[in-house]
Design a protein around this motif. Structure first.
Motif, PDB file in Angstrom:
ATOM      1  N   ARG A   8       0.859  -1.039   0.042  1.00  0.00           N
ATOM      2  CA  ARG A   8      -0.282   0.047   0.036  1.00  0.00           C
ATOM      3  C   ARG A   8       0.972   1.190   0.089  1.00  0.00           C
ATOM      4  O   ARG A   8       0.383   2.395  -0.096  1.00  0.00           O
ATOM      5  N   LEU A   9       2.231   1.004  -0.057  1.00  0.00           N
ATOM      6  CA  LEU A   9       3.247   2.147   0.269  1.00  0.00           C
ATOM      7  C   LEU A   9       3.138   2.720  -1.398  1.00  0.00           C
ATOM      8  O   LEU A   9       3.137   1.885  -2.150  1.00  0.00           O
ATOM      9  N   PRO A  10       3.634   4.090  -1.611  1.00  0.00           N
ATOM     10  CA  PRO A  10       3.886   4.495  -2.940  1.00  0.00           C
ATOM     11  C   PRO A  10       5.102   3.790  -3.280  1.00  0.00           C
ATOM     12  O   PRO A  10       6.031   3.366  -2.592  1.00  0.00           O
ATOM     13  N   PHE A  11       5.188   3.453  -4.483  1.00  0.00           N
ATOM     14  CA  PHE A  11       6.232   2.647  -5.304  1.00  0.00           C
ATOM     15  C   PHE A  11       7.256   3.596  -5.881  1.00  0.00           C
ATOM     16  O   PHE A  11       6.606   4.315  -7.074  1.00  0.00           O
ATOM     17  N   ILE A  12       8.461   3.518  -6.062  1.00  0.00           N
ATOM     18  CA  ILE A  12       9.439   4.085  -6.763  1.00  0.00           C
ATOM     19  C   ILE A  12      10.373   3.521  -7.506  1.00  0.00           C
ATOM     20  O   ILE A  12      10.626   2.115  -7.107  1.00  0.00           O
ATOM     21  N   VAL A  13      10.364   3.702  -8.794  1.00  0.00           N
ATOM     22  CA  VAL A  13      11.393   3.013  -9.992  1.00  0.00           C
ATOM     23  C   VAL A  13      12.440   4.134 -10.087  1.00  0.00           C
ATOM     24  O   VAL A  13      12.089   5.138 -10.738  1.00  0.00           O
ATOM     25  N   LYS A  14      13.521   3.807  -9.451  1.00  0.00           N
ATOM     26  CA  LYS A  14      14.634   4.704  -9.538  1.00  0.00           C
ATOM     27  C   LYS A  14      15.901   4.269 -10.678  1.00  0.00           C
ATOM     28  O   LYS A  14      15.914   2.927 -10.700  1.00  0.00           O
ATOM     29  N   GLY A  15      16.436   5.033 -11.343  1.00  0.00           N
ATOM     30  CA  GLY A  15      17.398   4.441 -12.129  1.00  0.00           C
ATOM     31  C   GLY A  15      16.991   4.803 -13.748  1.00  0.00           C
ATOM     32  O   GLY A  15      17.737   4.168 -14.517  1.00  0.00           O
ATOM     33  N   ILE A  16      16.174   5.870 -14.067  1.00  0.00           N
ATOM     34  CA  ILE A  16      15.520   5.802 -15.276  1.00  0.00           C
ATOM     35  C   ILE A  16      16.584   6.860 -16.137  1.00  0.00           C
ATOM     36  O   ILE A  16      16.904   8.122 -15.624  1.00  0.00           O
ATOM     37  N   MET A  17      16.865   6.281 -17.364  1.00  0.00           N
ATOM     38  CA  MET A  17      17.681   7.447 -18.013  1.00  0.00           C
ATOM     39  C   MET A  17      17.201   7.450 -19.639  1.00  0.00           C
ATOM     40  O   MET A  17      17.970   7.964 -20.266  1.00  0.00           O
ATOM     41  N   CYS A  18      16.140   6.827 -19.994  1.00  0.00           N
ATOM     42  CA  CYS A  18      15.470   7.009 -21.161  1.00  0.00           C
ATOM     43  C   CYS A  18      13.996   7.187 -21.221  1.00  0.00           C
ATOM     44  O   CYS A  18      13.476   6.797 -20.223  1.00  0.00           O
ATOM     45  N   GLU A  19      13.418   7.345 -22.236  1.00  0.00           N
ATOM     46  CA  GLU A  19      12.030   7.767 -22.244  1.00  0.00           C
ATOM     47  C   GLU A  19      11.135   6.376 -22.182  1.00  0.00           C
ATOM     48  O   GLU A  19      10.159   5.905 -21.572  1.00  0.00           O
ATOM     49  N   GLU A  20      11.901   5.168 -22.972  1.00  0.00           N
ATOM     50  CA  GLU A  20      11.287   3.906 -23.031  1.00  0.00           C
ATOM     51  C   GLU A  20      11.328   3.508 -21.481  1.00  0.00           C
ATOM     52  O   GLU A  20       9.893   2.788 -21.189  1.00  0.00           O
ATOM     53  N   ASP A  21      11.917   3.756 -20.565  1.00  0.00           N
ATOM     54  CA  ASP A  21      11.985   3.058 -19.526  1.00  0.00           C
ATOM     55  C   ASP A  21      10.973   3.982 -18.216  1.00  0.00           C
ATOM     56  O   ASP A  21      10.343   3.419 -17.375  1.00  0.00           O
ATOM     57  N   ALA A  22      10.973   5.143 -18.893  1.00  0.00           N
ATOM     58  CA  ALA A  22      10.017   5.997 -17.873  1.00  0.00           C
ATOM     59  C   ALA A  22       8.610   5.695 -18.379  1.00  0.00           C
ATOM     60  O   ALA A  22       7.709   5.489 -17.396  1.00  0.00           O
TER      61      ALA A  22
ATOM     62  N   ALA B  15       7.381   2.824 -19.291  1.00  0.00           N
ATOM     63  CA  ALA B  15       7.202   1.559 -19.046  1.00  0.00           C
ATOM     64  C   ALA B  15       6.935   1.547 -17.392  1.00  0.00           C
ATOM     65  O   ALA B  15       5.992   0.909 -16.882  1.00  0.00           O
ATOM     66  N   SER B  16       7.529   2.440 -16.753  1.00  0.00           N
ATOM     67  CA  SER B  16       7.396   2.630 -15.466  1.00  0.00           C
ATOM     68  C   SER B  16       6.113   3.229 -15.113  1.00  0.00           C
ATOM     69  O   SER B  16       5.418   2.812 -13.957  1.00  0.00           O
ATOM     70  N   VAL B  17       5.738   4.161 -15.748  1.00  0.00           N
ATOM     71  CA  VAL B  17       4.255   4.672 -15.714  1.00  0.00           C
ATOM     72  C   VAL B  17       3.311   3.680 -15.893  1.00  0.00           C
ATOM     73  O   VAL B  17       2.327   3.453 -14.981  1.00  0.00           O
ATOM     74  N   GLU B  18       3.531   2.924 -17.069  1.00  0.00           N
ATOM     75  CA  GLU B  18       2.488   1.917 -17.299  1.00  0.00           C
ATOM     76  C   GLU B  18       2.287   0.849 -16.262  1.00  0.00           C
ATOM     77  O   GLU B  18       1.474   0.272 -15.730  1.00  0.00           O
ATOM     78  N   ALA B  19       3.565   0.353 -15.388  1.00  0.00           N
ATOM     79  CA  ALA B  19       3.888  -0.524 -14.445  1.00  0.00           C
ATOM     80  C   ALA B  19       2.976   0.067 -13.198  1.00  0.00           C
ATOM     81  O   ALA B  19       2.886  -0.644 -11.990  1.00  0.00           O
ATOM     82  N   GLY B  20       2.754   1.483 -13.128  1.00  0.00           N
ATOM     83  CA  GLY B  20       1.913   2.031 -11.964  1.00  0.00           C
ATOM     84  C   GLY B  20       3.094   2.699 -11.157  1.00  0.00           C
ATOM     85  O   GLY B  20       2.511   3.146  -9.769  1.00  0.00           O
ATOM     86  N   ALA B  21       4.217   2.934 -11.219  1.00  0.00           N
ATOM     87  CA  ALA B  21       5.163   3.534 -10.447  1.00  0.00           C
ATOM     88  C   ALA B  21       4.498   5.100  -9.993  1.00  0.00           C
ATOM     89  O   ALA B  21       3.843   5.554 -10.844  1.00  0.00           O
ATOM     90  N   ASP B  22       4.568   5.183  -8.557  1.00  0.00           N
ATOM     91  CA  ASP B  22       4.175   6.486  -8.232  1.00  0.00           C
ATOM     92  C   ASP B  22       5.045   7.524  -8.421  1.00  0.00           C
ATOM     93  O   ASP B  22       4.860   8.837  -8.482  1.00  0.00           O
ATOM     94  N   VAL B  23       6.459   7.071  -8.353  1.00  0.00           N
ATOM     95  CA  VAL B  23       7.664   8.121  -8.481  1.00  0.00           C
ATOM     96  C   VAL B  23       8.517   7.398  -9.284  1.00  0.00           C
ATOM     97  O   VAL B  23       8.863   6.222  -9.350  1.00  0.00           O
ATOM     98  N   ILE B  24       8.953   8.127 -10.547  1.00  0.00           N
ATOM     99  CA  ILE B  24      10.154   7.563 -11.229  1.00  0.00           C
ATOM    100  C   ILE B  24      11.360   8.675 -10.859  1.00  0.00           C
ATOM    101  O   ILE B  24      11.218   9.795 -10.720  1.00  0.00           O
ATOM    102  N   GLY B  25      12.514   7.818 -10.636  1.00  0.00           N
ATOM    103  CA  GLY B  25      13.674   8.624 -10.519  1.00  0.00           C
ATOM    104  C   GLY B  25      14.557   8.629 -11.634  1.00  0.00           C
ATOM    105  O   GLY B  25      15.248   7.823 -12.073  1.00  0.00           O
ATOM    106  N   ILE B  26      14.999   9.890 -12.001  1.00  0.00           N
ATOM    107  CA  ILE B  26      15.828   9.971 -13.230  1.00  0.00           C
ATOM    108  C   ILE B  26      17.306  10.043 -12.667  1.00  0.00           C
ATOM    109  O   ILE B  26      17.584  11.013 -11.978  1.00  0.00           O
ATOM    110  N   SER B  27      18.146   9.086 -12.784  1.00  0.00           N
ATOM    111  CA  SER B  27      19.342   9.145 -12.351  1.00  0.00           C
ATOM    112  C   SER B  27      19.940   7.975 -13.100  1.00  0.00           C
ATOM    113  O   SER B  27      19.686   6.868 -13.840  1.00  0.00           O
ATOM    114  N   ASN B  28      21.475   8.326 -12.954  1.00  0.00           N
ATOM    115  CA  ASN B  28      22.313   7.271 -13.554  1.00  0.00           C
ATOM    116  C   ASN B  28      23.444   6.895 -12.371  1.00  0.00           C
ATOM    117  O   ASN B  28      24.328   6.166 -12.622  1.00  0.00           O
TER     118      ASN B  28
END
Ligand code: FE
Length: 410
Positions: free
Chosen positions: A270-284, A286-299
């Motif tokens: 039930r916690l907000p879910f973060i996907v961090k380590g995104i560096m391209c539009e495709e991964d961003a 895909a993370s949105v589609e998977a339901g991520a609440d937060v995406i971390g643009i990061s290398n």
């Protein structure tokens, strides 16, 4: 004579000719002849972390080290009353100096983070009506003092004498007393019963975020449920840990993940879910589609893949791609990589980030001056965010956009 710098804290310097009475080293002692028990007096790193530096660099760093030594004791007492960091300029010596550890390979990604930010400068604009800028905001429903968060880091126990649990606690508590929220990283070290990041989270009553490496689904589901029990602010994965050599060597395999696998993790909590380590539009996307609440643009601070672009080089176009989708309008976007000061924070915000994560500047404090140091650096950052907002005529965080940037080859 040969001069050395501790690459962990980026503060301690050693001159072979002079020796170092403080740590019991006589004049004319080569670093290779230091006893194995020797530790850096600033951060506790071992002798193999000393790197040769030029005469010129030595003299630049020596001043900071002398100041650090003289101020160390003073600092602890002064800090208690240091409500306004601007009145304590003498304490600012090491602000903006990152932890010395560089990136993977030739360090090109690490350097690109700095280069990318330096392509943008702030446009000074002052003939407007003056208002005190509002810096406070909210992250996932929690009020915070500024749009700056403590980046997830771990593994500092491999290079200094701090243990993982204390490191994680210093980051979380330091962020908390500065009015914001810290993240924890995921160490590859073995632990007794409870993961050190979760122990630290418990100590701060859940006021933190746990980020885990993309291990097997079973391992992740278990860790996520433990974070949830401690009522973490959020939980997530740094998907760019998929190439981690340390985890592989420790017998804890790490993987890339599919959209379905991320969905499974997200829907397990039930916690907000973060996907961090995104560096391209495709991964961003895909993370949105998977339901991520937060995406971390990061290398990952340039520590996982060499020869990658800087975060500030890709941030704007990833944000644009995300915001063009219906689900992506609500997603929280963080950015990190090469952020050293509040001015860097404002540049990342202007490029479209909602929040900015700061890593190395806090790591250095977490291993040397602890909670107070982490808090102090965050206060300097906040002071500079305020100055940058005043000087660019931004009264609120919403006013910070690309119009305040000047782009060029500087
Ligand atoms: Fe050191």
């Amino acid at each position: 004579m040969v001069k050395w710098l501790c690459e962990v804290c980026n503060i301690y310097v050693y001159d072979e000719e002079k020796g170092d009475p403080l740590t019991g080293i006589s004049p004319n002692t080569e670093v290779s002849d230091f006893p194995d028990s020797w530790r850096c007096p600033v951060c506790g790193a071992t002798k193999n972390r000393l790197v040769r530096i030029s005469e010129e660099e030595y003299w630049q760093k020596a001043r900071a080290y002398t100041d650090f030594n003289e101020k160390k004791e003073q600092v602890r007492s002064i800090l208690v009353g240091a409500d306004n960091p601007q009145t304590q300029p003498e304490l600012r010596q090491e602000y903006g100096v990152p932890l010395g550890l560089r990136g993977i390979g030739q360090g090109l990604t690490y350097l690109n983070n700095l280069k990318a930010l330096s392509k943008y400068r702030l446009k000074k604009r002052l003939i407007t009506e003056h208002e005190e800028p509002v810096i406070e905001t909210a992250f996932l429903g929690k009020r915070i003092s500024m749009p700056v968060l403590g980046a997830p880091m771990s593994g500092l126990s491999y290079v200094s004498n701090i243990i993982e649990e204390d490191f994680a606690y210093n980051i979380l508590e330091g962020c908390k007393v500065a009015g914001t929220i810290g993240f924890t990283g995921n160490t590859s070290r073995d632990y007794e019963v409870v993961h050190p990041a979760i122990v630290a989270l418990k100590k701060v009553n859940g006021d933190g975020v746990n980020i885990f490496k993309p291990q097997s689904q079973d391992v992740l589901l278990d860790l996520i449920s433990q974070s949830e029990k401690e009522e973490a602010v959020a939980v997530g994965i740094d998907i760019d840990g998929a190439g981690s050599v340390n985890f592989t060597l420790a017998g804890k395999p790490v993987f890339r993940k599919t959209i379905d696998e991320i969905k499974e993790l997200k829907s397990s909590t039930r916690l907000p879910f973060i996907v961090k380590g995104i560096m391209c539009e495709e991964d961003a996307l895909a993370s949105v589609e998977a339901g991520a609440d937060v995406i971390g643009i990061s290398n990952h601070g340039g520590r996982v893949l060499d020869s990658g672009p800087g975060v500030a080089d890709v941030l704007q176009r990833i944000v644009k791609a995300v915001r063009e989708t219906e689900k992506g309008k609500e997603v929280v976007i963080t950015a990190d990589g090469g952020v050293r000061t509040g001015f860097d924070v404002v540049k990342m915000l202007a490029l479209g980030a909602d929040f900015v994560l700061v890593g190395r500047p806090l790591a250095r404090e977490a291993i040397s001056t602890g909670v107070e140091g982490v808090k102090r650096i965050l206060e300097y950052i906040k002071t500079d965010v305020r100055i940058a907002m005043i000087m660019t005529s931004c009264n609120s965080l919403k006013d910070i956009d690309e119009k305040i940037l000047v782009k060029g080859q500087f």
